[in-house]
Design a protein around this motif. Structure first.
Motif, PDB file in Angstrom:
ATOM      1  N   SER A  25      64.633  40.360  36.648  1.00 20.36           N
ATOM      2  CA  SER A  25      65.547  39.289  36.222  1.00 20.36           C
ATOM      3  C   SER A  25      65.716  39.289  34.710  1.00 20.36           C
ATOM      4  N   LEU A  43      70.518  34.097  41.411  1.00 21.14           N
ATOM      5  CA  LEU A  43      69.587  34.991  42.089  1.00 21.14           C
ATOM      6  C   LEU A  43      69.033  34.353  43.368  1.00 21.14           C
ATOM      7  N   THR A  47      69.507  36.156  46.971  1.00 17.49           N
ATOM      8  CA  THR A  47      68.337  36.593  47.739  1.00 17.49           C
ATOM      9  C   THR A  47      68.199  35.820  49.046  1.00 17.49           C
ATOM     10  N   TYR A  60      64.578  43.447  41.700  1.00 16.21           N
ATOM     11  CA  TYR A  60      65.591  43.188  42.722  1.00 16.21           C
ATOM     12  C   TYR A  60      66.200  44.487  43.229  1.00 16.21           C
TER      13      TYR A  60
END
Length: 214
Positions: A25, A43, A47, A60
């Motif tokens: 991130s 995010l 996700t 990620y």
């Protein structure tokens, strides 16, 4: 099922992850020139809906699902009034010290300042910290001296879509918003506080929708 259009930033995040996976991130935030805190809601959505996978201490990954049905048709019927919570309020005369105590007792990030139920101001943890570090006697300073006043307060109404509230919270980078209804007082339009909508309530909504809880 319907497809909810992703924001431009969310689409850009997906592109970055596809190109550089695994990626943290911090690295994504650096590329987009924003803070990690700004990216958290994006995010979380990517996700929790399965578009991205996240692995601790790795980063990620793209899940390989380019088109994901994010929510059921019911999402369009979710209003702020459906998910708002009880607001924590104080008067302008409340001391900064007493307001800080209430902030921690209620475990919230923002307190709304009201007079006879009408919105006068908003005070955040950051405002309290600045006041405490400023050297003034917080037992004597009224919260009205440090609050953000209208018209610099972002609000929502109970009839607005929850998505609109989420966009306001993300855009203005705040923890919560006062839910208000317009009223006329002494011939002037005023805002009466009827609730609060926060990152926590929006996250709870997202979880419920993804799990079919609504």
């Amino acid at each position: 099922m319907i497809l909810i259009e992703l924001s431009a930033r969310q689409q850009r995040i997906i592109e970055i992850v596809k190109e550089q996976e695994p990626i943290t991130s911090e690295h994504i935030a650096s590329i987009l020139k924003v803070t990690r805190a700004t990216l958290r809601p994006d995010l979380a959505i990517l996700t929790m809906t399965g578009i991205l996978d996240a692995r601790p201490k790795v980063g990620y990954f793209f899940s390989g699902k380019p088109d994901v049905n994010l929510f059921t048709q019911e999402v369009k019927g979710v209003k702020v009034s459906d998910i708002m919570t009880h607001p924590v309020v104080v008067s302008e005369e409340t001391s900064v010290y007493d307001a800080i105590v209430q902030l921690f007792l209620e475990d919230v990030g923002t307190i709304f300042v009201v007079s006879d139920g009408l919105l006068m101001g908003v005070v955040s943890r950051k405002d309290f910290l600045k006041s405490a570090l400023g050297g003034s006697d917080i037992n004597k300073v009224p919260v009205g001296m440090i609050m953000t006043r209208k018209p610099n307060i972002i609000t929502v109404t109970g009839e607005e879509d929850a998505l609109i509230a989420a966009e306001k919270i993300m855009h203005h980078e705040v923890d919560s918003l006062p839910v208000v209804e317009k009223t006329i007082d002494d011939g002037k339009e005023q805002l009466r506080v009827i609730g609060k909508i926060s990152k926590s309530s929006l996250t709870r909504l997202l979880v419920d929708l993804c799990r079919g809880g609504l």
